[in-house]
Design an enzyme around this catalytic site. Structure first.
Site, PDB file in Angstrom:
ATOM      1  N   GLY A   1      -9.971   6.444   2.707  1.00  0.00           N
ATOM      2  CA  GLY A   1      -8.717   5.801   3.084  1.00  0.00           C
ATOM      3  C   GLY A   1      -8.386   6.167   4.523  1.00  0.00           C
TER       4      GLY A   1
ATOM      5  N   ARG B   1      14.583   5.615  -0.040  1.00  0.00           N
ATOM      6  CA  ARG B   1      14.075   5.048  -1.284  1.00  0.00           C
ATOM      7  C   ARG B   1      14.663   5.674  -2.533  1.00  0.00           C
ATOM      8  NH1 ARG B   1       7.811   4.556   0.674  1.00  0.00           N
ATOM      9  NH2 ARG B   1       8.259   2.781   2.006  1.00  0.00           N
TER      10      ARG B   1
END
Ligand SMILES: Cc1cc2nc3c(=O)[nH]c(=O)nc-3n(C[C@H](O)[C@H](O)[C@H](O)COP(=O)(O)OP(=O)(O)OC[C@H]3O[C@@H](n4cnc5c(N)ncnc54)[C@H](O)[C@@H]3O)c2cc1C
Ligand code: SF4
Ligand code: FES
Lengths: 254, 637
Positions: B42, B330
């Protein structure tokens, strides 16, 4: 509106790359139209497992249409019937009760079947290794705003960079050519000023590599563009061809 | 063992420079003698492998997918932060540092976060040089947008595909090194054990996912970049293969696990549609820039959204948090959505959704502007739900998204095992108890491009590394363990499938260790997990063979690890006697139902040491000291 449908599947089963394969007929019952195509396969696989049989092997990961890992041919069409849609983003509401679906792996000389619907697409990595990069060692970069790039150029490069490397273009092409895939990468990098100094080397390297890996030539069938889930335009191939001719004639990169 | 974070001395702004100066350098001619294993491709692993190879190290790179380009980072949508202050709105390294510490609810290590903010600018430069097509304005300069938890515009983006474009940049750099023979790539491999010799990480054993063979690899250092464990909840926004296996097995080999209970529930995801769903889809947080969140004021109001007049709508985020409005962090946005739905005001078929409405933005800016910003997200929404968000508000609900917890690492990103480095989402560092949007991409690339390449050199020069061969007893033992597990999994031939167990585990975790937790529920969950784990090892049905491409077997191994690891998350959640960020224990809340921290007693990182499957792990605490940021109750009002 959610409803449930029944389908008949004919799925390609192949034990491994050297075994012969065949179609297996399977019933998909009570499939909610809100499901994705892969969720439908999940249900079939749960059922096969509980019956003591081997589930269907298929590749997938993000299930959001971005990783490029999914993909099978549904009734002759890579990623199925919906335009601009990967198989994982295809929903069952696009099928009708009683439909028969033939599900096969992406087929191309350069792609070996791993098992059932999973194929080996590593030749696409080898194409990138032949020039699909800009040589910029970590740490050597100037300030990002030192080199303004017109919005138009950036957008054009982006359109090409959106390729997810799924290989559907190759599966769709009667010659199994990788020209759309290469065209997209070469356009992305060659359009940008950062990519210009290696442009000829990149173009020649990638096209020549394609020939050695068992991909076919482009004869302008346009199937690739029609089936590409990211709607990568065939103008990228035209740009690649122009670049290739120019580089073959004038470049010192031979 | 005492935890030593190895934070360099001196003022915070000078620590990293000073540390880089003090780190011993590896002689260039010697670099190629060092073998380094990087697991994961990644943003963290791809950037690390490429940068190490450019420096001259010999790198072996591993990933589960069929090519390194498909790592889960590819799916990141919204953007990446940097303190460039191109928008001239008052941003600075200091502000990015401050926002990140505050956003993390003051549970991150200051020195790491400051370094992250410093490096953020180099990342953007590097990515542009690689050809990453970031959004630009008409003058040809880079464009920015704002993201939750910040009042400046510092997020760089590439349409809604920022992760894809950044990862393709790292992937292309990696491929250049593969072509040059400096990186050997092993796709379709799963690391199943870490091999330790003389107390140092010296290799891994990986399963070849096509043939099923175990492969042994020796190295001078091992770098784990294996991502987060959000899939312990079964349903999450993570890609299907995301797992905890690599980090959990390193934990079982002695690496301490940091803050396992800190998980992030993202507020804007497409709601669950039914019980056959396999994963959840994120709608980028950037949508909250222009979308307004609301529910009907009336409980159980089933009218279509267009039929509900303005004064009968509750724009609850704007009402409760006037200064941040729809852009609160969030954790705050998620908990508020849950509260509205719990109060019976949720919308949609299940009542577990709130509206995210673009009507005002479209009226203000025109549909074409909104389409340019979010076109692909709107299209994705429509593909999944068959509803057109240009015409009717989106419906969203929170979903598991990111794990702040991970293997504990020091300032050099080295775990408690010598020679084992951990990067990206797989480590615990930088985000404290809550990650701000657009900062995971930043962290992964900072770790891989700009931190590890220096710090690993310090380790390699200062360590006596004797030659080790793959026939060493430690490799033998690891391989036997793996083979025994595979044989066991295949031999049980029970009645429940792997996914069935995974789904059950996910529900337990979502219900009791999700957005809101309490001791009673956590204790109940712990017992349920133990029972489920017991049942798994007696009743799981794994078809097929070990020496084959066997996706059920792959998943079975991952679920077996989740079943152990979930319990550690519960233990950690029970142990922390406060609420902070993503960890909300109902017993600790303010009058206004916000998370109530206990800075006097809980300013620490929990780092857990494994003691055996059925034994209690031992807790070690790394105290957090805040010398530069004033601890305060977070307020977004
Ligand atoms: C839908 C979505 C959107 C997001 N959007 C944003 C955003 O806009 N901005 C932002 O900053 N962050 C975003 N994030 C978070 C961010 O994408 C991730 O935190 C980050 O990409 C993780 O990168 P990584 O390199 O640590 O791990 P990953 O990208 O997850 O890579 C893990 C790698 O490890 C490999 N691996 C795992 N286990 C093994 C094993 N046992 N053996 C071998 N290989 C293994 C995998 O194959 C893979 O290559 C988003 C996340 C999601 C889910
Ligand atoms: S060009 Fe299109 S079809 Fe071909 S690999 Fe890229 S995304 Fe897939
Ligand atoms: S699973 Fe990732 S594109 Fe389909």
């Amino acid at each position: 509106m959610t409803k449930n449908i029944n389908l008949t599947l004919k799925v390609w089963r192949q034990k491994n790359s050297s075994a012969a394969g065949n179609f297996e007929r399977l019933e998909a019952k009570d499939i909610s139209t809100d499901m994705s195509f892969l969720e439908m396969l999940d249900i079939i696989n749960e059922k096969l497992t509980l019956e003591g049989k081997e589930p269907i092997a298929f590749d997938h990961d993000c299930r959001e249409g971005i990783c490029g890992q999914c993909g099978s041919v549904i009734n002759g069409r890579p990623h199925g019937p919906e335009k601009g849609t990967t198989l994982c983003q295809l929903h069952m509401r696009h099928f009708a009760d009683g439909d028969e679906l033939v599900i096969e792996p992406f087929r191309a000389r350069a792609f070996k079947v791993v098992k059932d619907l999973a194929v080996d697409r590593s030749p696409l990595d080898q194409l990138i290794q032949a020039g699909g990069y800009i040589s910029a060692n970590t740490g050597a970069a100037p300030d990002a705003n030192a080199l303004p790039i017109s919005k138009e150029t950036a957008e054009m490069a982006f359109d090409a960079a959106a390729c997810i490397g799924c290989g559907a273009c190759i599966a769709a092409c009667p010659n199994a050519s990788a020209m759309l895939f290469i065209g997209a990468k070469v356009s992305h990098l060659n359009l940008l000023p950062q990519g210009k100094s290696e442009a000829d080397k990149r173009t020649l390297g990638m096209v020549r590599k394609m020939d050695t890996l068992g991909f076919g030539n482009c004869t302008n069938e346009r199937e690739c563009e029609a089936e590409c889930p990211k709607e990568i335009s065939i103008t990228n191939i035209a740009r690649l061809n122009r670049g290739f001719i120019k580089a073959s004639l004038f470049s010192s990169e031979k | 063992m005492k935890l030593d974070a190895k934070i360099p001395g001196g003022p915070i702004a000078e620590k990293w420079d000073r540390h880089r100066f003090e780190l011993k350098l590896v002689n260039p001619a010697n670099k190629r003698k060092f073998n380094i294993i990087v697991v994961g491709t990644g943003l963290a692993g791809g950037s690390a492998a490429a940068s190490l190879a450019e420096l001259g190290y010999y790198v072996k790179s591993f990933c589960i997918q069929d090519t390194p380009r498909r790592a889960h980072s590819i799916a990141a949508q919204g953007g990446i932060n940097a303190a460039k202050n191109y928008a001239n709105d008052g941003d600075s390294i200091w502000r990015l540092f401050y926002d990140t510490v505050k956003g993390g609810d003051f549970r991150a290590r200051e020195a790491n976060v400051y370094r992250l903010a410093q490096i953020s600018n180099n990342i953007i430069d590097q990515c542009v040089a690689q050809g990453v097509p970031f959004a630009r304005d008409y003058g040809g300069l880079l464009a920015n947008r704002s993201f939750g938890g910040a009042q400046v515009s510092r997020t760089f983006y590439a349409r809604g595909q920022t992760g894809q474009q950044l990862l393709l940049g790292a992937y292309s750099a990696l491929n250049r090194q593969i072509a040059e023979g400096r990186v050997e790539m092993f796709p379709r491999r799963e690391m199943l054990d870490l091999v330790i010799v003389d107390g140092k990480a010296r290799g891994i054993v990986a399963r070849n996912l096509i043939t099923g063979e175990s492969e042994r690899h020796v190295a001078d250092a091992v770098v784990l970049c294996t991502g987060g464990y959000g899939n312990v909840y079964f349903l999450s926004t993570n890609a299907m293969a995301c797992n905890v296996t690599a980090t959990h097995r390193a934990y079982k080999r002695g690496a301490y696990f940091g803050n396992p209970c800190f998980t992030q529930i993202h507020p804007t995801c497409i709601p669950v549609h039914g019980d056959t769903q396999s994963k959840l889809t994120l709608m980028s947080e950037s949508l909250r820039n222009d979308g307004r969140v609301w529910v009907p004021k009336q409980k159980g109001d089933t009218r279509a959204p267009s039929q509900i007049p303005e004064d009968e709508r509750d724009y609850y985020l704007e009402r409760k948090y006037p200064s941040f409005g729809n852009l609160v962090p969030r954790d705050v946005a998620s908990r508020n959505a849950k509260d509205q739905c719990d109060a019976g005001k949720g919308v949609g078929e299940t009542g577990l959704a709130v509206y995210l409405d673009f009507a005002d933005a479209i009226k203000r800016d025109g549909q074409d502007v909104i389409e340019q910003k979010y076109g692909n997200l709107f299209q994705m929404y429509e593909k999944i739900t068959a509803q057109n968000p240009y015409e009717t508000p989106m419906m969203i609900y929170p979903a598991v998204h990111y794990t702040m917890g991970g293997l504990w690492v020091d300032y050099n990103l080295m775990s408690t095992i010598d020679g084992l480095f951990v990067l990206g989402e797989a480590n615990f560092s930088d985000h404290g108890a809550n990650r701000l949007g657009a900062s995971a991409l930043m962290q992964g690339l900072a770790d891989g491009y700009f931190v590890l390449p220096y710090t690993i050199g310090g380790y390699l020069t200062g360590t006596d590394l004797q030659p080790v061969s793959t026939s060493h007893a430690a490799f033998e033992a690891s391989e036997q363990l793996i083979t025994a597990q595979v044989d066991k999994l295949l031999s049980i031939q029970g009645k429940r499938t792997v996914d069935d167990f995974h789904r059950t585990l996910g529900l337990i975790m979502w219900d009791y260790c999700g957005m809101s937790r309490n001791d009673e529920g956590l204790n109940k969950a712990r017992q349920k997990i133990q029972e489920l784990r017991g049942e798994f090892w007696e009743n799981v049905l794994v078809p097929g063979q070990g020496s084959d491409f066997n996706q059920s077997l792959e998943r079975a191994g991952r679920v077996a690890d989740f079943l152990e690891f979930a319990e550690l998350m519960i233990i950690d959640a029970l142990e922390r006697r406060e609420s902070c960020g993503g960890h909300f224990n109902e017993a600790f809340q303010t009058q206004e139902n916000e998370a109530l921290r206990d800075d006097d007693n809980c300013s620490y990182v929990s780092a857990w040491e494994y003691q055996g499957i059925d034994a209690e792990p031992v807790l070690h605490k790394e105290p957090l000291e805040f010398e530069n940021v004033k601890l305060a109750q977070r307020s977004y009002k």
